[in-house]
Scaffold this active site. Structure first.
Site, PDB file in Angstrom:
ATOM      1  N   GLU A 273       4.057  15.794  19.546  1.00 50.67           N
ATOM      2  CA  GLU A 273       3.650  16.584  18.375  1.00 50.67           C
ATOM      3  C   GLU A 273       2.707  17.690  18.827  1.00 50.67           C
ATOM      4  OE1 GLU A 273       1.743  14.545  15.176  1.00 50.67           O
ATOM      5  OE2 GLU A 273       3.285  13.002  14.972  1.00 50.67           O
ATOM      6  N   GLU A 327       4.737  18.931   3.800  1.00 52.42           N
ATOM      7  CA  GLU A 327       4.942  17.652   3.110  1.00 52.42           C
ATOM      8  C   GLU A 327       3.856  17.494   2.043  1.00 52.42           C
ATOM      9  OE1 GLU A 327       6.144  14.365   6.003  1.00 52.42           O
ATOM     10  OE2 GLU A 327       5.349  15.895   7.362  1.00 52.42           O
ATOM     11  N   LYS A 330       1.508  14.142   1.647  1.00 52.48           N
ATOM     12  CA  LYS A 330       0.651  13.603   2.703  1.00 52.48           C
ATOM     13  C   LYS A 330      -0.787  13.554   2.228  1.00 52.48           C
ATOM     14  CE  LYS A 330       1.270  14.056   7.048  1.00 52.48           C
ATOM     15  NZ  LYS A 330       1.389  14.527   8.451  1.00 52.48           N
ATOM     16  N   GLU A 336      -3.178  19.078   6.406  1.00 46.61           N
ATOM     17  CA  GLU A 336      -2.229  18.012   6.714  1.00 46.61           C
ATOM     18  C   GLU A 336      -0.897  18.212   5.983  1.00 46.61           C
ATOM     19  OE1 GLU A 336      -2.309  15.557   8.818  1.00 46.61           O
ATOM     20  OE2 GLU A 336      -4.369  15.762   9.520  1.00 46.61           O
TER      21      GLU A 336
END
Length: 472
Positions: A273, A327, A330, A336
């Site tokens: 990542e 997203e 999250k 984030e």
């Protein structure tokens, strides 16, 4: 007619090899998270990615809809055991086998699953404010590997686990980095396992967080992979780092070496990542679309460059960009939820070129398109096939044919009597069909077309008459 066309193909073989022998094309991986309520269906995601330079996708579970969607795409998948399931899989091999048999096995070989990530940042995560058991992680990895050995899949599928940079006692200077003292016994077991099974060491590396938490001490261009010698950092052992990601990778490398497992027990480091958010809370001033575009553009270029790091300049580093989508479900700070290149509706958050210069299909979709577009017939990667060499030893070819149609998992019905590829009823023709199917199924790596020296990669479609040679 079919025999004549096959003979013509064989005569032309010297002229249909790779027309770009000096061109090296390296794909890029991406993380596909699904913590959003506005994401496109997996099938549409898989279709679009086939016309981009993305050739590897990492997910965070074994979502059957995703695994099915990526079948026969030529895109490799890394699936995961969620942290909450690690303890159960660590209990015994039968539990690990049950998980594998129900969650993974039904989708292979049509879906190219190349690795299983056991947990995610398991050693530095809290579950309900309780530290997870490190011993369970090691045992779960060993149990799953035993399952793969029993099923003769240990060479195709690797077992590993992604770590955060928090596993280090310190990351600077890179040459002096070591693992946190309390994690050394566990890391010794994990690294030994990875070395013995030829599996990669996964690290989630984020220069963004280092800059966010220390903006007065970290140069923004150093964090953004600026590769500027004026903002570079010099290690006491003489290495010069022009960007933080390379320093983070080499810090992990030094910590692995410090375990003292010996020069012959080495592990490949993979960046599982890395990314930069396009939006954050008010105190996250570096989380902007401009910085995210800059970082991820440079990260993709780095992944394709075949470059190593100052410590190991010849060791290519495989990279998985984080992330495919924003997203919206999250937890945590705003950043984030905003690491995605794409919004949930499929539009790009910022422009990053994902087009593949040597991919067939409409490469412009990857460069400028979105997930709302309709794709038809997109094909992943270069147009390339595997066939049998004209003068290959027939005994070896027969053994290769038996393997492909047996343990190799190839569906060989097309070369059986009444199949479209039965004629000409020749070993060379049948072996070529089976070898190509195996080659396509397993990701089109050059070693998947070796077959004891009898295979040949070609850029010319061997299809003839009604006999279609598959291309994933």
């Amino acid at each position: 007619m079919a025999t004549t066309q096959l003979l013509l193909l064989l005569l032309l073989l010297p002229f249909i090899l790779n027309p770009f022998p000096n061109v090296a094309v390296f794909g890029v991986g991406i993380n596909y998270g699904t913590l959003g309520n506005n994401l496109p269906p997996p099938k549409r995601v898989a279709q679009l990615l086939q016309s981009t330079l993305i050739d590897k996708v990492k997910i965070y579970d074994t979502n059957p809809e995703i695994l099915q969607a990526f079948s026969n795409t030529g895109i490799d998948l890394i699936v995961a055991v969620e942290n909450s399931r690690v303890a159960n899989i660590s209990s015994d091999v039968s539990s690990a086998d049950q998980w594998f048999a129900t969650r993974v096995l039904p989708f292979i070989p049509a879906t190219s699953i190349t690795a299983i990530a056991v947990g995610n940042e398991y050693l530095t995560s809290n579950s309900d404010h309780q530290v997870l058991d490190p011993a369970a992680l090691v045992q779960a990895m060993q149990n799953l590997h035993s399952v793969l050995i029993a099923r003769a899949l240990d060479r195709k599928i690797k077992i590993t686990t992604p770590h955060s940079m928090a596993i280090l006692a310190s990351s600077f200077p890179p040459s002096a980095s070591t693992f946190a003292t309390d994690l050394v016994p566990t890391m010794t077991s994990i690294v030994a396992f990875l070395a013995d099974t030829a599996s990669p060491f996964m690290i989630n590396a984020y220069p963004y967080f280092a800059y966010r938490d220390n903006p007065d001490m970290v140069n923004i261009q150093y964090a953004l992979l600026g590769n500027s010698t004026s903002t570079g950092v010099r290690d006491p052992k003489g290495y010069t780092y022009t960007n933080m990601l390379d320093a983070q990778i080499d810090a992990i490398r030094s910590a692995v070496d410090a375990l003292g497992l010996g020069p012959h027990r080495t592990v490949e480091i993979m960046v599982s990542e890395s990314g930069w958010p396009s939006k954050g809370d008010t105190n996250e001033i570096a989380a902007t679309p401009e910085n995210a575009k800059t970082y991820n553009t440079r990260l993709i270029e780095r992944a394709q460059s075949n470059k190593g790091t100052p410590m190991k300049p010849k060791d290519k580093i495989e990279v998985f960009v984080f992330a495919l989508f924003n997203e919206n479900k999250k937890e945590g700070v705003a950043s984030e939820r905003n690491f995605g290149i794409f919004n949930g509706d499929g539009s790009k958050v910022y422009e990053v070129d994902l087009s593949c210069q040597f991919c067939s299909g409409d490469s412009n979709n990857g460069g400028n398109g979105g997930f709302g577009e309709k794709l038809s017939g997109a094909v992943r990667g270069p147009s390339v096939w595997c066939i049998a060499k004209p003068h290959a030893d027939e005994k070896v070819l027969q053994a290769v044919l038996d393997f492909c149609c047996g343990g190799g998992g190839v569906d060989c019905r097309e070369i059986y009597e009444n199949g479209d590829c039965f004629a000409p009823d020749k070993l060379l023709a049948h072996a070529s069909y089976a070898m190509n199917a195996y080659y396509q199924m397993h990701g089109r790596n050059y070693w998947n077309c070796d077959f004891k020296g009898t295979g040949l990669v070609t850029f010319s479609d061997p299809t003839y008459g009604r006999c279609r040679y598959p291309q994933q």
